[in-house]
Enzyme design. Sequence first.
Site, mmCIF file in Angstrom:
data_model
loop_
_atom_site.group_PDB
_atom_site.id
_atom_site.type_symbol
_atom_site.label_atom_id
_atom_site.label_comp_id
_atom_site.label_asym_id
_atom_site.label_seq_id
_atom_site.Cartn_x
_atom_site.Cartn_y
_atom_site.Cartn_z
ATOM 1 N N ASP A 299 151.099 -29.210 144.463
ATOM 2 C CA ASP A 299 150.582 -27.884 144.125
ATOM 3 C C ASP A 299 151.095 -26.885 145.155
ATOM 4 O O ASP A 299 151.368 -27.247 146.297
ATOM 5 C CB ASP A 299 149.046 -27.886 144.105
ATOM 6 C CG ASP A 299 148.498 -26.790 143.206
ATOM 7 O OD1 ASP A 299 148.011 -27.107 142.108
ATOM 8 O OD2 ASP A 299 148.577 -25.595 143.595
ATOM 9 N N ASP B 27 156.391 -25.379 146.244
ATOM 10 C CA ASP B 27 156.504 -24.341 145.214
ATOM 11 C C ASP B 27 157.484 -24.826 144.150
ATOM 12 O O ASP B 27 158.697 -24.827 144.350
ATOM 13 C CB ASP B 27 157.004 -23.030 145.833
ATOM 14 C CG ASP B 27 157.059 -21.911 144.802
ATOM 15 O OD1 ASP B 27 156.930 -22.191 143.586
ATOM 16 O OD2 ASP B 27 157.228 -20.744 145.222
ATOM 17 N N GLY C 151 145.262 -17.955 134.291
ATOM 18 C CA GLY C 151 143.831 -17.736 134.432
ATOM 19 C C GLY C 151 143.262 -17.346 133.089
ATOM 20 O O GLY C 151 143.920 -17.544 132.058
ATOM 21 N N ALA D 105 147.076 -22.784 123.192
ATOM 22 C CA ALA D 105 146.826 -22.128 121.902
ATOM 23 C C ALA D 105 147.294 -20.674 121.915
ATOM 24 O O ALA D 105 147.373 -20.045 120.855
ATOM 25 C CB ALA D 105 145.339 -22.193 121.577
ATOM 26 N N CYS D 106 147.615 -20.151 123.108
ATOM 27 C CA CYS D 106 148.135 -18.772 123.183
ATOM 28 C C CYS D 106 149.533 -18.653 122.580
ATOM 29 O O CYS D 106 150.077 -17.558 122.493
ATOM 30 C CB CYS D 106 148.148 -18.284 124.630
ATOM 31 S SG CYS D 106 146.490 -17.935 125.243
ATOM 32 N N TYR E 275 152.105 -14.614 128.807
ATOM 33 C CA TYR E 275 151.716 -16.030 128.949
ATOM 34 C C TYR E 275 152.123 -16.874 127.740
ATOM 35 O O TYR E 275 152.696 -17.966 127.872
ATOM 36 C CB TYR E 275 150.195 -16.081 129.163
ATOM 37 C CG TYR E 275 149.598 -17.458 129.278
ATOM 38 C CD1 TYR E 275 149.783 -18.227 130.415
ATOM 39 C CD2 TYR E 275 148.811 -17.980 128.256
ATOM 40 C CE1 TYR E 275 149.204 -19.490 130.526
ATOM 41 C CE2 TYR E 275 148.221 -19.232 128.359
ATOM 42 C CZ TYR E 275 148.429 -19.985 129.490
ATOM 43 O OH TYR E 275 147.854 -21.225 129.593
ATOM 44 N N ASN F 210 141.265 -23.703 125.229
ATOM 45 C CA ASN F 210 140.134 -23.435 126.146
ATOM 46 C C ASN F 210 139.454 -24.677 126.725
ATOM 47 O O ASN F 210 138.523 -25.209 126.130
ATOM 48 C CB ASN F 210 139.050 -22.616 125.451
ATOM 49 C CG ASN F 210 139.545 -21.256 125.049
ATOM 50 O OD1 ASN F 210 140.108 -20.540 125.852
ATOM 51 N ND2 ASN F 210 139.373 -20.917 123.783
ATOM 52 N N ARG G 144 135.592 -18.750 119.487
ATOM 53 C CA ARG G 144 136.525 -19.681 120.130
ATOM 54 C C ARG G 144 135.971 -21.102 119.963
ATOM 55 O O ARG G 144 134.786 -21.299 119.686
ATOM 56 C CB ARG G 144 136.615 -19.436 121.651
ATOM 57 C CG ARG G 144 137.236 -18.145 122.102
ATOM 58 C CD ARG G 144 138.730 -18.089 121.864
ATOM 59 N NE ARG G 144 139.289 -16.864 122.423
ATOM 60 C CZ ARG G 144 139.233 -15.668 121.845
ATOM 61 N NH1 ARG G 144 138.642 -15.526 120.682
ATOM 62 N NH2 ARG G 144 139.785 -14.621 122.418
ATOM 63 N N ARG H 98 139.524 -17.823 117.207
ATOM 64 C CA ARG H 98 140.525 -18.906 117.318
ATOM 65 C C ARG H 98 139.815 -20.252 117.261
ATOM 66 O O ARG H 98 138.808 -20.458 117.920
ATOM 67 C CB ARG H 98 141.274 -18.786 118.640
ATOM 68 C CG ARG H 98 142.199 -19.968 118.904
ATOM 69 C CD ARG H 98 142.874 -19.850 120.237
ATOM 70 N NE ARG H 98 143.837 -18.775 120.260
ATOM 71 C CZ ARG H 98 144.281 -18.178 121.374
ATOM 72 N NH1 ARG H 98 143.811 -18.552 122.545
ATOM 73 N NH2 ARG H 98 145.169 -17.227 121.311
HETATM 74 P P1 NAD Z 1 144.762 -24.122 137.219
HETATM 75 O O1 NAD Z 1 145.151 -22.729 137.582
HETATM 76 O O2 NAD Z 1 143.460 -24.623 137.705
HETATM 77 O O3 NAD Z 1 145.899 -25.150 137.651
HETATM 78 C C1 NAD Z 1 147.256 -24.834 137.704
HETATM 79 C C2 NAD Z 1 147.754 -25.205 139.073
HETATM 80 O O4 NAD Z 1 149.154 -24.941 139.138
HETATM 81 C C3 NAD Z 1 147.083 -24.380 140.177
HETATM 82 O O5 NAD Z 1 146.440 -25.216 141.105
HETATM 83 C C4 NAD Z 1 148.252 -23.639 140.801
HETATM 84 O O6 NAD Z 1 148.128 -23.446 142.194
HETATM 85 C C5 NAD Z 1 149.420 -24.522 140.452
HETATM 86 N N1 NAD Z 1 150.682 -23.805 140.549
HETATM 87 C C6 NAD Z 1 150.925 -22.522 140.168
HETATM 88 N N2 NAD Z 1 152.174 -22.179 140.495
HETATM 89 C C7 NAD Z 1 152.728 -23.270 141.086
HETATM 90 C C8 NAD Z 1 153.989 -23.503 141.661
HETATM 91 N N3 NAD Z 1 154.926 -22.554 141.707
HETATM 92 N N4 NAD Z 1 154.231 -24.725 142.200
HETATM 93 C C9 NAD Z 1 153.265 -25.697 142.195
HETATM 94 N N5 NAD Z 1 152.042 -25.510 141.655
HETATM 95 C C10 NAD Z 1 151.778 -24.305 141.106
HETATM 96 O O7 NAD Z 1 144.833 -24.183 135.623
HETATM 97 P P2 NAD Z 1 144.414 -25.355 134.633
HETATM 98 O O8 NAD Z 1 143.296 -24.839 133.827
HETATM 99 O O9 NAD Z 1 144.267 -26.628 135.367
HETATM 100 O O10 NAD Z 1 145.692 -25.412 133.690
HETATM 101 C C11 NAD Z 1 146.668 -26.458 133.760
HETATM 102 C C12 NAD Z 1 147.715 -26.228 132.674
HETATM 103 O O11 NAD Z 1 147.071 -26.202 131.393
HETATM 104 C C13 NAD Z 1 148.475 -24.905 132.791
HETATM 105 O O12 NAD Z 1 149.798 -25.094 132.366
HETATM 106 C C14 NAD Z 1 147.769 -24.018 131.799
HETATM 107 O O13 NAD Z 1 148.606 -22.989 131.327
HETATM 108 C C15 NAD Z 1 147.430 -25.020 130.705
HETATM 109 N N6 NAD Z 1 146.321 -24.567 129.867
HETATM 110 C C16 NAD Z 1 145.063 -24.503 130.375
HETATM 111 C C17 NAD Z 1 144.025 -24.079 129.556
HETATM 112 C C18 NAD Z 1 142.615 -24.005 130.070
HETATM 113 O O14 NAD Z 1 141.729 -23.619 129.304
HETATM 114 N N7 NAD Z 1 142.320 -24.354 131.301
HETATM 115 C C19 NAD Z 1 144.272 -23.703 128.228
HETATM 116 C C20 NAD Z 1 145.578 -23.771 127.754
HETATM 117 C C21 NAD Z 1 146.588 -24.230 128.573
#
Ligand code: NAD
Length: 327
Positions: free
Chosen positions: A34, A54, A79, A119-120, A149, A178, A222, A286
Amino acid sequence: MAGKVLVAGGGGFIGGHLITYLRERGFDDIRAVDVKPMDEWYQVHDGVENLVLDLREIEACRIATRDVADVYNLAADMGGMGFIETHKALCMLSVLINTHLLMAANENGVKRYFYSSSACVYAADKQTQTDVTALKEADAYPAMPEDGYGWEKLFSERMCRHFREDFGLYTRVARFHNVYGPHGAYDGGREKAPAAICRKVADSVINDTNTIEIWGDGLQTRSFMYIDDCVKGIVAIMDSDIEEPINLGSAELVSINELVDIVEEIAGAKLDRQYKLDAPKGVRGRNSDNTMILDLLGWEPSISLRDGLAKTYAWISAQRAAEVTAG
Ligand code: NAD
């Protein structure tokens, strides 16, 4: 278990829970990566190789995928609606993470690659009513996803597809709807509706204010998937022969007002609702059409919103109470 597993975004909400689930299933060689400093990870697991890198950088992706058999890419700059409607460039820059991870995975001979879509990706014109027709996978095209996004997610889905077609990389893609649960964002601007509502109800109870602010008119609908269903679905999809993007979401549709009703009931509170109509609120309605996942896996997310929210509220209200005690 066969080979090392990389959980990219392992310091995040879903990544942290996925590591727990994989370990329960006997995976004992796990690397979590991370970008956040480790003291900001939602969960840090002992016995896991935890790295801060990163993953927008190709060199970091090469390090992360070295000697790895399975990649789960859950890393993204994201987010809730309050974040993605105001940080479109940052959301789109996550394209670097998935692109470079795919390139490095391919170079390093990774066997299987999972990508977390959303779902976005679905076209906005199919989500204009509260009594929505649930979205099926084909509804992503013709494409008109969530600005920023959603476009990044759709592009990255296609990148996975073409790495599979052109380079023979085993890729699997799920479109999450979600996801909620403990050990995720609940304040600071990245939190999503269930966590935000749990936090607001907890704060009202702790501070005895009796009011709650709701974004929009509360009628938007939702479905919400509890984290345990999400991680189970991720691994089942990774293990399956499903090559096309597939919905991973609950089909239990509720309005935001109904979500608040449930949290109030759990908390034993009844609050005066103040609607903030100009706040970010996303699409009008949705839901997830689960025909495909039921057909192909004989399973769908089924943990009830009531049960999942009880666990989520317990965790968030305990965090808030501890913050108050700590001053
Ligand atoms: P989260 O923000 O808690 O986790 C994502 C993690 O990725 C974070 O800890 C962040 O620090 C890390 N990250 C960001 N940029 C980075 C980089 N450059 N290098 C390394 N790490 C990096 O979000 P989440 O809810 O755990 O989501 C996980 C995945 O699921 C994401 O791809 C998100 O788009 C997808 N998603 C989540 C939801 C939801 O409802 N939570 C819904 C649809 C899709």
